[in-house]
Write a protein that holds these residues in place. Structure first.
Motif, mmCIF file in Angstrom:
data_model
loop_
_atom_site.group_PDB
_atom_site.id
_atom_site.type_symbol
_atom_site.label_atom_id
_atom_site.label_comp_id
_atom_site.label_asym_id
_atom_site.label_seq_id
_atom_site.Cartn_x
_atom_site.Cartn_y
_atom_site.Cartn_z
ATOM 1 N N ARG A 104 0.760 -1.125 0.114
ATOM 2 C CA ARG A 104 -0.071 0.042 0.167
ATOM 3 C C ARG A 104 0.893 1.142 0.094
ATOM 4 O O ARG A 104 0.397 2.462 0.159
ATOM 5 N N GLN A 109 2.312 0.391 -4.130
ATOM 6 C CA GLN A 109 1.098 0.174 -4.557
ATOM 7 C C GLN A 109 0.891 -0.097 -5.984
ATOM 8 O O GLN A 109 -0.134 -0.801 -6.724
ATOM 9 N N PRO B 122 -7.688 -6.988 6.861
ATOM 10 C CA PRO B 122 -7.887 -5.579 6.855
ATOM 11 C C PRO B 122 -9.185 -5.370 6.361
ATOM 12 O O PRO B 122 -9.813 -6.013 5.860
ATOM 13 N N ARG B 183 -3.128 -3.772 10.036
ATOM 14 C CA ARG B 183 -3.675 -2.456 9.885
ATOM 15 C C ARG B 183 -3.082 -1.693 8.857
ATOM 16 O O ARG B 183 -3.647 -0.734 8.344
ATOM 17 N N ASP B 185 -2.361 -2.902 6.112
ATOM 18 C CA ASP B 185 -2.764 -3.640 4.895
ATOM 19 C C ASP B 185 -1.513 -4.373 4.148
ATOM 20 O O ASP B 185 -1.704 -4.489 2.836
ATOM 21 N N GLU B 186 -0.572 -4.710 4.892
ATOM 22 C CA GLU B 186 0.448 -5.560 4.333
ATOM 23 C C GLU B 186 0.339 -6.951 4.288
ATOM 24 O O GLU B 186 1.282 -7.745 3.674
ATOM 25 N N ASP B 188 -2.703 -10.276 4.382
ATOM 26 C CA ASP B 188 -4.189 -10.435 4.233
ATOM 27 C C ASP B 188 -4.880 -10.929 5.356
ATOM 28 O O ASP B 188 -6.165 -10.875 5.421
ATOM 29 N N ASP B 203 -10.203 -0.229 11.093
ATOM 30 C CA ASP B 203 -8.841 -0.542 10.263
ATOM 31 C C ASP B 203 -9.057 -1.994 9.945
ATOM 32 O O ASP B 203 -8.513 -2.756 8.975
#
Lengths: 255, 257
Positions: A104, A109, B122, B183, B185-186, B188, B203
């Motif tokens: 991200r 990203q 996430p 949190r 999002d690194e 799954d 989050d």
């Protein structure tokens, strides 16, 4: 007047290592070292630090050349920026890398969307984290060597018709080779010991991202004796690197 | 003249510092001002205990509670290494046991809470994770706690009970670190405590795991023999076990014994 604090300083630096040696379970050394995870972590450490050093050489030597030779405005600011990772806590460096290259992240990203590539949790991320932290060591060493080198050789080469690239390759590089080796060894040593940035950016998985320092830290929680053996191994590698470095400095004739 | 900076190696130096302080845990001769209580608590307790600490300070004017939150095995290791601590609260009896066996615990540890695991994903669940079996999917990025720490031990137990071999990409050193991966999002999915997911807010989404209750962790708390402030330590432990303590822990999502 200075001898007492000097002796204290020396003791302060050496006694912890003595403690490590004293507490080493010498009898079980073989058993601890032959654990599969140990060799795996050592190999990963050596490979990733080697690749990081290579990356630093490819990018760092030209950067050092620009800092030392190019007459561009703002060189001082540039030099200050290059040394930022040197003073930055490695964990912060790791977080910064994550925010840039994570899936991200600012750049990450797009990598993820376009190619499905996600760098964190890969050995590539370990190499990047180590290179980020270690590159300033190389750049500073090489820049110093470049500044100390006699520019008249380069001028002579140019007068004789050599282009800038040829001059750099045939004259400048051999001239500062000892500085480059010293920088590379320092860079390798720093990469080998990298902990914070690696843990934050690359994560911790055996065989992929768990380098020796991470293995020491994690093992300490479950098996302090094994952790001491790992630490000893890392100390040994560091000493070898140091000896190599000393050889370069003494024998190489770096100014 | 080129100047070379000294090489610093954070990992080994830290390890050396930690191993270097194995001098035992003789209580400090010079007591600090009364009411300065140091509490080492499992990372998963950081929310609830921070709140409890504030309430305790309100109820005991002049008292200050300082927390050290980390993975339970790190805390146990630090206490064994002689860290001057009044109270220890871990996320498993096993980690507390290491300290108890060394004779560093005053009396018997009291179990004050229970916690069970959930799958954290996430917001939006990008990996489409539904059940524990999804944690075996190689193409997903999965974070687990290291088996050395209680949340990792519980995760291993849960997965083994389900007959699954997970495909994790990283082993985190404490539960909060695993949650942080989610949190940001690194990853799954991660297996973390229910309470952590509650604390994380929007989050993170939590997925119930059937059977998670069987692999739940008991949280023991104890006053340490080397406590610089034994009275304050006892008062704090009593407060955690009191009705007000239970209320805070219950709100944070802990099961109460």
């Amino acid at each position: 007047m200075l001898l007492l604090p000097a002796a204290l300083g020396l003791l302060f630096l050496l006694l912890p290592l003595v403690a490590l040696l004293v507490r080493t379970p010498w009898g079980d050394l073989g058993a601890h070292l032959s654990t599969p995870g140990v060799l795996q972590a050592l190999r990963l450490s050596l490979v990733s630090a080697g690749l990081a050093t290579l990356l630093c050489l490819l990018l760092g030597v030209p950067l050092a050349w620009v800092l030392a030779r190019a007459e561009v405005p703002g060189t001082r600011l540039l030099r200050a920026l290059v040394t930022v990772p040197l003073v930055l806590p490695p964990v912060v460096g790791g977080l910064a890398l994550l925010l840039l290259l994570g899936r991200r992240g600012l750049v990450g990203q797009h990598l993820y969307a376009a190619f499905g590539v996600s760098l964190p949790f890969t050995t590539a991320a370990v190499v990047l984290a180590e290179a980020f932290v270690a590159m300033p060591f190389l750049v500073i060493a090489v820049e110093g060597a470049l500044r100390g080198a006699d520019r008249r050789y380069e001028d002579a080469a140019a007068t004789l018709g050599a282009g800038r690239w040829t001059t750099f390759r045939r004259v400048t590089l051999p001239l500062v080779a000892p500085g480059i080796s010293a920088g590379a060894v320092l860079c390798f040593a720093r990469a080998l010991g990298e902990f914070g940035a690696t843990l934050t950016f690359a994560g911790n998985f055996p065989g992929v991202t768990r380098t020796m320092p991470l293995a020491v830290y994690l093992t300490l929680e479950s098996d302090p004796e094994a952790a001491i053996v790992l630490a000893l191994l890392l100390l040994l590698v560091s000493v070898v690197v140091l000896v190599a470095l000393r050889g370069r400095w003494v024998g190489g004739g770096t100014p | 003249m080129p100047r070379h900076r000294p090489v610093t190696t954070a990992g080994p130096v830290l390890a050396l510092l930690l191993t270097g302080c194995g001098e035992g845990s003789a209580p400090d001769a010079g007591h600090g001002p009364p009411g300065e209580i140091t509490v080492f608590a499992a990372a998963s307790l950081s929310g609830a205990f921070t709140e409890l600490g504030e309430q305790f300070e309100d109820a005991h004017p002049g008292a200050t509670v300082t927390f050290g939150f980390a993975g339970s095995s790190t805390l146990a290791h630090q206490v064994l290494g002689g860290a001057p601590t009044d109270v220890l609260a871990t996320a498993s009896p096993e980690t507390m046991g290491r300290v108890t066996r060394a004779g560093l615990v005053e009396g018997d540890p009291a179990v004050f809470a229970r916690n069970s695991l959930q799958i954290a994903v996430p917001a939006g669940n990008p990996g489409g994770v539904r059940t524990l079996a999804d944690l075996t999917r190689e193409e997903l990025t999965i974070a687990l706690c290291a088996p050395e720490v209680p949340c990792g031990a519980a995760a291993a137990e849960l997965l083994a009970a389900a007959g699954l071999t997970a495909a994790p990409d990283t082993y985190e050193d404490d539960v909060r670190a695993a949650l942080t991966r989610v949190r940001l999002d690194e990853v799954d999915a991660a297996l973390v405590y229910r309470t952590d997911i509650l604390a994380a807010g929007a989050d993170v989404e939590g997925l119930e795991v059937p059977g998670a209750g069987d692999a739940a962790n008991d949280y023991p708390i104890a006053v340490l023999t080397g406590a610089p402030d034994p009275d304050g330590a006892t008062a704090f432990v009593d407060f955690v076990l009191s009705a007000s303590g239970r209320e805070v822990l219950g709100e944070a999502g802990f099961d109460l014994p």
